[in-house]
Design a protein around this motif. Structure first.
Motif, PDB file in Angstrom:
ATOM      1  N   CYS A   1       0.825  -1.213   0.000  1.00 52.13           N
ATOM      2  CA  CYS A   1       0.000   0.000   0.000  1.00 52.13           C
ATOM      3  C   CYS A   1       0.857   1.260   0.000  1.00 52.13           C
ATOM      4  CB  CYS A   1      -0.922   0.027   1.220  1.00 52.13           C
ATOM      5  SG  CYS A   1      -2.154  -1.289   1.254  1.00 52.13           S
ATOM      6  N   LEU A   2       0.415   2.237  -0.804  1.00 52.13           N
ATOM      7  CA  LEU A   2       1.017   3.574  -0.833  1.00 52.13           C
ATOM      8  C   LEU A   2      -0.121   4.564  -0.611  1.00 52.13           C
ATOM      9  CD1 LEU A   2       3.591   4.790  -3.516  1.00 52.13           C
ATOM     10  CD2 LEU A   2       2.198   6.307  -2.135  1.00 52.13           C
ATOM     11  N   LEU A   3      -0.014   5.364   0.422  1.00 47.96           N
ATOM     12  CA  LEU A   3      -1.124   6.213   0.861  1.00 47.96           C
ATOM     13  C   LEU A   3      -0.711   7.673   0.885  1.00 47.96           C
ATOM     14  CD1 LEU A   3      -3.407   5.507   3.936  1.00 47.96           C
ATOM     15  CD2 LEU A   3      -2.144   7.655   3.837  1.00 47.96           C
ATOM     16  N   VAL A   4      -1.625   8.553   0.476  1.00 48.17           N
ATOM     17  CA  VAL A   4      -1.389   9.991   0.633  1.00 48.17           C
ATOM     18  C   VAL A   4      -2.480  10.572   1.523  1.00 48.17           C
ATOM     19  CG1 VAL A   4      -0.348  10.133  -1.670  1.00 48.17           C
ATOM     20  CG2 VAL A   4      -2.726  10.801  -1.356  1.00 48.17           C
ATOM     21  N   SER A   5      -2.108  11.582   2.304  1.00 39.95           N
ATOM     22  CA  SER A   5      -3.070  12.223   3.199  1.00 39.95           C
ATOM     23  C   SER A   5      -2.646  13.653   3.473  1.00 39.95           C
ATOM     24  CB  SER A   5      -3.169  11.457   4.520  1.00 39.95           C
ATOM     25  OG  SER A   5      -4.041  12.108   5.426  1.00 39.95           O
ATOM     26  N   HIS A   6      -3.642  14.576   3.486  1.00 34.05           N
ATOM     27  CA  HIS A   6      -3.350  15.951   3.868  1.00 34.05           C
ATOM     28  C   HIS A   6      -3.279  16.091   5.377  1.00 34.05           C
ATOM     29  CE1 HIS A   6      -7.729  15.932   4.393  1.00 34.05           C
ATOM     30  NE2 HIS A   6      -7.539  16.925   5.234  1.00 34.05           N
ATOM     31  N   ASP A   7      -3.899  15.125   6.094  1.00 32.30           N
ATOM     32  CA  ASP A   7      -3.809  15.096   7.551  1.00 32.30           C
ATOM     33  C   ASP A   7      -2.674  14.151   7.902  1.00 32.30           C
ATOM     34  OD1 ASP A   7      -4.094  15.036  10.269  1.00 32.30           O
ATOM     35  OD2 ASP A   7      -6.238  14.630  10.268  1.00 32.30           O
ATOM     36  N   ALA A   8      -1.484  14.704   7.987  1.00 38.86           N
ATOM     37  CA  ALA A   8      -0.292  13.881   8.128  1.00 38.86           C
ATOM     38  C   ALA A   8      -0.293  13.052   9.403  1.00 38.86           C
ATOM     39  CB  ALA A   8       0.960  14.765   8.079  1.00 38.86           C
TER      40      ALA A   8
ATOM     41  N   PHE B   1       2.673  17.486  11.371  1.00 41.13           N
ATOM     42  CA  PHE B   1       2.539  16.305  12.214  1.00 41.13           C
ATOM     43  C   PHE B   1       2.167  16.607  13.653  1.00 41.13           C
ATOM     44  CE2 PHE B   1       4.944  14.969   8.579  1.00 41.13           C
ATOM     45  CZ  PHE B   1       4.432  13.710   8.302  1.00 41.13           C
ATOM     46  N   GLY B   2       1.783  17.828  13.940  1.00 44.04           N
ATOM     47  CA  GLY B   2       1.323  18.118  15.293  1.00 44.04           C
ATOM     48  C   GLY B   2       1.746  19.488  15.773  1.00 44.04           C
ATOM     49  N   ASP B   3       1.352  19.804  17.001  1.00 45.32           N
ATOM     50  CA  ASP B   3       1.689  21.085  17.602  1.00 45.32           C
ATOM     51  C   ASP B   3       3.176  21.137  17.954  1.00 45.32           C
ATOM     52  OD1 ASP B   3      -0.982  21.838  17.460  1.00 45.32           O
ATOM     53  OD2 ASP B   3      -1.429  21.072  19.462  1.00 45.32           O
ATOM     54  N   TYR B   4       3.721  22.333  17.954  1.00 50.13           N
ATOM     55  CA  TYR B   4       5.124  22.509  18.329  1.00 50.13           C
ATOM     56  C   TYR B   4       5.325  23.909  18.888  1.00 50.13           C
ATOM     57  CZ  TYR B   4       5.683  25.295  14.078  1.00 50.13           C
ATOM     58  OH  TYR B   4       5.559  26.260  13.117  1.00 50.13           O
ATOM     59  N   ASN B   5       6.400  24.068  19.628  1.00 50.85           N
ATOM     60  CA  ASN B   5       6.825  25.368  20.126  1.00 50.85           C
ATOM     61  C   ASN B   5       8.119  25.755  19.430  1.00 50.85           C
ATOM     62  OD1 ASN B   5       4.882  25.725  22.472  1.00 50.85           O
ATOM     63  ND2 ASN B   5       5.855  23.804  23.074  1.00 50.85           N
ATOM     64  N   LEU B   6       8.233  27.000  19.060  1.00 49.17           N
ATOM     65  CA  LEU B   6       9.474  27.534  18.494  1.00 49.17           C
ATOM     66  C   LEU B   6      10.000  28.574  19.464  1.00 49.17           C
ATOM     67  CD1 LEU B   6      11.321  27.295  16.032  1.00 49.17           C
ATOM     68  CD2 LEU B   6      10.102  29.228  15.027  1.00 49.17           C
ATOM     69  N   ILE B   7      11.080  28.247  20.116  1.00 48.47           N
ATOM     70  CA  ILE B   7      11.632  29.093  21.184  1.00 48.47           C
ATOM     71  C   ILE B   7      12.908  29.763  20.670  1.00 48.47           C
ATOM     72  CG2 ILE B   7      12.406  29.148  23.581  1.00 48.47           C
ATOM     73  CD1 ILE B   7      10.910  26.480  23.942  1.00 48.47           C
ATOM     74  N   ARG B   8      12.927  31.074  20.704  1.00 51.04           N
ATOM     75  CA  ARG B   8      14.035  31.841  20.139  1.00 51.04           C
ATOM     76  C   ARG B   8      14.883  32.485  21.239  1.00 51.04           C
ATOM     77  NH1 ARG B   8       9.530  32.713  16.847  1.00 51.04           N
ATOM     78  NH2 ARG B   8       9.866  32.305  14.613  1.00 51.04           N
ATOM     79  N   GLY B   9      16.105  32.825  20.857  1.00 47.46           N
ATOM     80  CA  GLY B   9      16.950  33.622  21.739  1.00 47.46           C
ATOM     81  C   GLY B   9      17.573  32.863  22.898  1.00 47.46           C
ATOM     82  N   ALA B  10      17.890  33.614  23.940  1.00 50.67           N
ATOM     83  CA  ALA B  10      18.609  33.054  25.083  1.00 50.67           C
ATOM     84  C   ALA B  10      17.817  31.969  25.797  1.00 50.67           C
ATOM     85  CB  ALA B  10      18.959  34.175  26.056  1.00 50.67           C
ATOM     86  N   GLU B  11      16.485  32.062  25.757  1.00 52.87           N
ATOM     87  CA  GLU B  11      15.677  31.060  26.455  1.00 52.87           C
ATOM     88  C   GLU B  11      15.810  29.674  25.820  1.00 52.87           C
ATOM     89  OE1 GLU B  11      12.131  33.782  28.387  1.00 52.87           O
ATOM     90  OE2 GLU B  11      12.017  33.250  26.263  1.00 52.87           O
ATOM     91  N   ALA B  12      16.086  29.628  24.517  1.00 55.58           N
ATOM     92  CA  ALA B  12      16.340  28.341  23.863  1.00 55.58           C
ATOM     93  C   ALA B  12      17.605  27.715  24.431  1.00 55.58           C
ATOM     94  CB  ALA B  12      16.458  28.533  22.355  1.00 55.58           C
TER      95      ALA B  12
END
Length: 338
Positions: A197-204, A244-255
């Motif tokens: 099977c080879l499947l495509v989906s917009h909802d990854a 593929f889901g929620d994520y946080n992008l943390i910038r600067g010194a806090e990263a």
């Protein structure tokens, strides 16, 4: 990106599907940029990407339904001929399940399936049971729900004894119950019938629990390929992370404070479940919101220069406006933003 992605080779079998330098240009615009990959027999391969990324077009190219501009596709060693060469579009042994069932109207389900069957009655009955349609055989196709039509359409294809099944957005427009049912059926196809099977989906996210490997498409280009774990935990950019889901992008010194032992050249990308509430030694912040999602709580935390979301099994007494501290739950849950 290397011109040929041979990352999906496995010990199970030699290459079953071979795609070489495949591209498509329509009305002067490149729809699919040159790409190459292979799929082993029995391997579950998913193609993920946002709407308009070229997923369905790539699937139709592989099935011989669209003529490519460059390149070739081979299935079990035989070259796929496009509609410019083949008298009848398609390729022997390949079945294509589109987003629409396209069943003949006003016929009994049993009639539709009988006309399509190349299998003995005992094998046909096995497929009816696999697709959960035994109780639908006496009904007319126009009396079926969308999910029932999709399962009948799948059974009709399976009765043709395909070796490769191309699934184009098989869960789109299905409610939660029918979606889970369809997912269970597709999960069992390879195990019970030996169909690749080879499947495509917009909802990854739908591909994570099913696929052995995933190709990520963006504007007709493969931007990442690998196992579901690799792509979820190590996305190459924000586009892939967001698919593929929620994520946080943390910038600067806090990263750097969250991951002090890492050599950070950019921002820190981390999933909500990879952050946790910490002791006073963690990164200080202020709880802005606490939200209940059934299986977990989400806590939104305002840091000095960034806002992040984390997940926890309980609220742990946290209320909006309360001072909190956060830290990484593990060193494995982060990736650098490019």
């Amino acid at each position: 990106m290397q011109p040929y992605l041979d990352i999906f080779s496995t010990a199970r079998n030699m290459e079953f599907v071979q795609v070489r330098d495949l591209s498509l240009k329509e009305r002067g615009a490149v729809v699919v940029h040159p790409l190459s990959f292979s799929q082993a027999q029995g391997q579950r391969l998913a193609i993920a990407g946002e709407s308009g990324a070229g997923k369905s077009t790539l699937l139709q190219l592989i099935g011989g339904l669209i003529e490519p501009t460059t390149g070739e596709i081979r299935i079990d060693g035989t070259r796929v001929r496009g509609p410019a060469v083949a008298l009848v579009p398609g390729h022997p042994g390949v079945a294509y399940l589109s987003q629409k069932s396209d069943l003949p109207k006003f016929l009994r389900v049993a009639q539709v399936l009988r006309y399509s069957s190349k299998r003995p009655a005992s094998e046909a009955q096995r497929i009816f049971e696999l697709c959960r349609i035994s109780q639908l055989l006496d009904r007319r196709t126009d009396e079926l729900s969308g999910g029932e039509q999709q399962r009948v359409a799948l059974a009709r294809l399976l009765l043709g004894s395909p070796h490769l099944l191309l699934l184009d957005e098989p869960f789109s427009n299905l409610d939660r119950v029918h979606k889970h049912l369809m997912q269970a059926i597709i999960e069992q196809l390879g195990q019970q019938l030996g169909i690749t099977c080879l499947l495509v989906s917009h909802d990854a996210a739908d591909t994570l629990s099913w696929a052995d490997n995933i190709l990520v498409l963006q504007q007709g280009r493969v931007i990442q390929a690998g196992s579901p774990e690799e792509i979820y935990h190590r996305p190459v950019n924000e586009y892939t992370a967001g698919l593929f889901g929620d994520y946080n992008l943390i910038r600067g010194a806090e990263a750097q404070q969250l991951q002090p032992n890492a050599s950070l050249e950019g921002s820190l990308m981390v999933r909500p479940e990879h952050l946790r509430l910490a002791t006073s030694r963690g990164l200080p912040g202020l709880a802005r919101a606490v939200r209940f999602y059934g299986g977990f709580y989400e806590v939104e935390v305002q840091l000095l220069n960034n806002t992040v979301r984390l997940r926890t099994a309980t609220t742990e007494g946290i209320v909006p406006g309360q001072a909190v501290h956060i830290e990484l739950a593990s060193a494995s849950g982060w990736a650098l933003a490019q």
